[in-house]
Design an enzyme around this catalytic site. Structure first.
Site, mmCIF file in Angstrom:
data_model
loop_
_atom_site.group_PDB
_atom_site.id
_atom_site.type_symbol
_atom_site.label_atom_id
_atom_site.label_comp_id
_atom_site.label_asym_id
_atom_site.label_seq_id
_atom_site.Cartn_x
_atom_site.Cartn_y
_atom_site.Cartn_z
ATOM 1 N N SER A 33 0.649 -1.279 0.066
ATOM 2 C CA SER A 33 0.105 -0.023 0.031
ATOM 3 C C SER A 33 0.925 1.167 -0.162
ATOM 4 O O SER A 33 1.933 1.190 0.480
ATOM 5 C CB SER A 33 -0.914 0.054 1.292
ATOM 6 O OG SER A 33 -1.766 1.208 1.474
ATOM 7 N N TYR A 45 -2.758 -0.129 10.611
ATOM 8 C CA TYR A 45 -2.740 -0.588 9.254
ATOM 9 C C TYR A 45 -1.353 -0.030 8.619
ATOM 10 O O TYR A 45 -0.548 -0.767 7.877
ATOM 11 C CB TYR A 45 -3.773 -0.036 8.575
ATOM 12 C CG TYR A 45 -3.999 -0.352 7.076
ATOM 13 C CD1 TYR A 45 -4.453 -1.320 6.831
ATOM 14 C CD2 TYR A 45 -3.664 0.552 6.340
ATOM 15 C CE1 TYR A 45 -4.533 -1.835 5.219
ATOM 16 C CE2 TYR A 45 -3.658 0.232 4.743
ATOM 17 C CZ TYR A 45 -4.257 -0.877 4.454
ATOM 18 O OH TYR A 45 -4.253 -1.378 2.936
#
Length: 710
Positions: A587, A600
């Site tokens: 990501s 996250y």
């Protein structure tokens, strides 16, 4: 259905009178219908094997006069799936007139080009080499098949005598000869010789090859074909075990079914590695009872080296199989020792095949092809087959099972005989076969590759799997949701066919689940050489709201999951020994700091650095590890479930509905990112152009300056 269905035990009577009635008056449609029924029963002929035809009267488009036309399966087709577009249509008078220019056996191949001068339907497929075999027989409807029961007799030492006695002279016999113009003339001569003796033939057996049968109507031909094959099968069944046990009886016992699967899964990647020394192969495994009966028998050592008899069989299985000398319960855990033990067998097989080529080749023979085995027999466990793709590997398995059936039948009634090596070579390296191979489409970029993409039942994972399948890979779809996985499988089978996809439940936080998934890949395709760590979860909360459970869940799925899947995948790749690819879907959050993202974002950063660490460690194994960094992939993505969208919207002070536009607007390119964009990036890494790249990061985020790696 007709009452005729009751008389058949060994073949399937599939004729539907109502369906046939709909086609009444269209003899070509009835011929195709009959062909499809015959091709639907693998006991009658394999995929791509055999040929069928019909002769009709039609209007010559040039003269308007009635002329006789033969419709016949075109070159390379399959009768089970035959359509009119897959047929060749030829003027019969022109085809028969080719006898006037035929110069003999030495000039057989030149006749194939002349078939083109006989074309009636300009949309025809190329006529096959079997065309004159049908053309010189006078019957309206003809079936040429490769039934196991018939070939068992055709390949028996006393095949001609058995055929004559079994059918009271009503089925003729033509000795083995390579298909071509001369064989067509010999079939006609066989018919004429019988007629001169007052015998009306209902078929002709081709030594070591197959069966010709016929009829005045499509139905008559169908019934005649079934009856002849049924009689052959009845005769064989009556003789199994009559004078000696089948295949000389059992020499060893099979492992229990579950243990066979475990052994096969452990061994398949090692075998795939050996078989891929020439080009990357895909595997298939079966422990079918017919295979086990053969490979566990006393006669295995005698029969296996003889090879197959029917040309359609050995063209797909090679002249003979490789028989492993491993014990059924052999300890396969020491991979290095296992490879050392197996290597001499593969070396010997390659040398044997090379000697076969060098001994039999002609001055104009094509170059020697891959010398590795296609069929590998593991007594007590099962049969492996390896080929350029899954379909070809599966078909090789089916063809070898047919060969086993043939050997079983021939040995029951006489003695099995295979083709002489020179005759086999002349078929395998026939210039016409080589021309057919050269006409095959070029392999796609991922042909021969096996890809396992975690979380591939939806979203980004499914898009990656779809892209890889489009490029020729076989894919192992997986998910923790069984219903979602079943839906994805149905979609992929419909689009790519049953051979392109396997499925397995997979929980990336469970080491045993991962090992089971790798075993599933090994059993389905022989191993795995592309791993995409895509499965993920997202939790967006301010630090004070983050729980230990949130933290553990993120790190278990994202970091530990990536580690465990990579670890298991690398073990399979090392068994294969020809490298591979690991792609980690990470990501932009691995590089960019943002609010409400401690768990996250830090887990994504761990994934990114783990990718670099793995790349540094695995380069010596030719295993490339690369990273794709998406951002804001909203379409069809699970990432937006569980409150993530609400959390991110709150962090940015906007509504959930405004998120897509917000994410697009903040990029340099002002673009929304879709699952297919991530799939394209993954393909860029494995498609062949970046084969020397590892440890790289490819951002697919529309351009986020803060996420620039350098």
């Amino acid at each position: 259905m007709s009452a005729t269905t009751m008389q058949f035990k060994h073949v399937s009577y599939l004729w539907d009178d109502a369906k046939a009635a709909e086609l009444a008056g269209d003899e070509v449609a009835l011929f195709i219908y009959r062909s499809n029924l015959l091709g639907a029963d693998l006991r009658l002929t394999n995929y791509g094997g055999g040929n069928t035809s019909v002769k009709i009267m039609d209007k010559d488009p040039l003269t308007g006069n009635d002329t006789e036309v033969m419709w016949i399966k075109g070159s390379g087709g399959d009768i089970g799936t035959l359509k009119k577009s897959g047929c060749a249509a030829l003027y019969m008078d022109r085809l028969r007139s080719l006898e006037n220019v035929y110069r003999g056996l030495e000039f057989e191949d030149e006749m194939v080009e002349l078939f083109n001068h006989c074309i009636f339907d300009l949309a025809s497929k190329a006529p096959s080499i079997d065309t004159p075999l049908h053309g010189f027989l006078p019957f309206a409807h003809i079936d040429h098949l490769h039934p196991d029961a018939a070939i068992a007799i055709a390949a028996a030492k006393d095949g001609k005598k058995i055929t004559d006695e079994l059918f009271n002279g009503e089925v003729g016999w033509v000795e083995w000869q390579r298909p071509g113009f001369d064989l067509g003339l010999k079939l006609r001569a066989c018919l004429e010789e019988a007629a001169a003796k007052g015998i009306t033939l209902r078929g002709i057996m081709l030594g070591s090859h197959g069966l010709f049968t016929w009829g005045d109507t499509s139905y008559d031909s169908y019934i005649n074909t079934l009856e002849v094959i049924e009689k052959c099968a009845d005769y064989l069944e009556a003789n199994y075990g009559k004078t000696r046990p089948v295949f000389g009886g059992a020499k060893i016992e099979s492992l229990p079914a579950e243990d066979r699967q475990k052994q096969a899964a452990k061994l398949a990647p090692v075998l795939r590695g050996f078989c891929s020394s020439y080009r990357t192969m895909v595997g298939h495994f079966t422990d079918d009872e017919r295979v086990l009966e053969f490979i566990n028998s006393n006669d295995l050592d005698k029969l296996a080296p003889l090879g197959t008899s029917c040309p359609d069989h050995f063209l797909r299985t090679k002249i003979s199989p490789l028989v492993l000398t491993l014990a059924p319960d052999e300890d396969l855990s020491d991979v290095a020792a296992l490879k050392e033990k197996l290597l001499p067998g593969f070396v010997a097989y390659r040398e044997l095949y090379t000697d076969y080529y060098e001994t039999c080749k002609h001055s104009n023979s094509p170059a020697m092809r891959d010398p590795n085995p296609v069929v590998i027999l593991y007594p007590g466990v099962g049969m492996f087959t390896f080929s350029k793709d899954k379909t070809t590997a599966r078909l090789a398995s089916e063809y070898y099972i047919n060969a086993v059936n043939v050997m079983k039948g021939a040995e029951a009634v006489s003695e099995y005989t295979s083709l002489p090596r020179q005759e086999a070579f002349n078929i395998e390296y026939w210039l016409l076969e080589e021309a057919k191979l050269q006409r095959m489409p070029k392999p796609k970029a991922l042909s021969g590759r096996v890809a396992l993409i975690t979380g591939s039942a939806g979203g980004i994972g499914k898009a990656i799997a779809r892209r890889f399948a489009e490029e020729g890979a076989v894919v192992v779809l997986n998910d923790i949701n069984e219903e979602r996985l079943a839906g994805a499988k149905e979609e992929f089978v419909k689009k790519f066919g049953k051979d392109a996809v396997a499925t397995t439940l997979l929980n990336v936080t469970d080491a045993q689940s991962i090992l089971s998934a790798m075993d599933a890949a090994a059993l389905a395709f022989g191993g795995v050489d592309i791993i995409v760590n895509n499965a993920g979860i997202s939790i967006s909360k301010p630090i004070e709201a983050h729980t230990i459970e949130d933290w553990d869940k993120l790190y278990d799925i994202l970091v530990k999951g990536q580690f465990l899947v990579t670890q298991a995948g690398v073990a399979v790749m090392r068994k294969q020994g020809f490298g591979g690819d690991v792609i980690n879907i990470v990501s932009k959050n691995a590089l960019v700091s943002g609010p409400n993202n401690a768990g996250y974002g830090s887990a994504k950063a761990a994934q990114l650095h783990l990718s670099r660490l793995n790349a540094a460690e695995l380069g010596g194994d030719k295993i490339r590890v690369n990273t794709v960094n998406p951002d804001a992939v909203i379409a069809d993505s699970n990432i937006w479930a569980g409150g993530w969208a609400e959390g991110r919207a709150k962090a940015y002070g906007i509504t959930v509905e405004e998120l897509p536009a917000y994410y697009a607007k903040r990029t340099l390119l002002n673009e929304a990112i879709l699952p297919d964009d991530i799939a394209n990036a993954c393909f860029a890494f494995v498609g062949g152009l970046l084969g020397k790249s590892t440890g790289n990061v490819l951002n697919v985020d529309g351009g986020v300056a803060m996420a620039f790696v350098r």
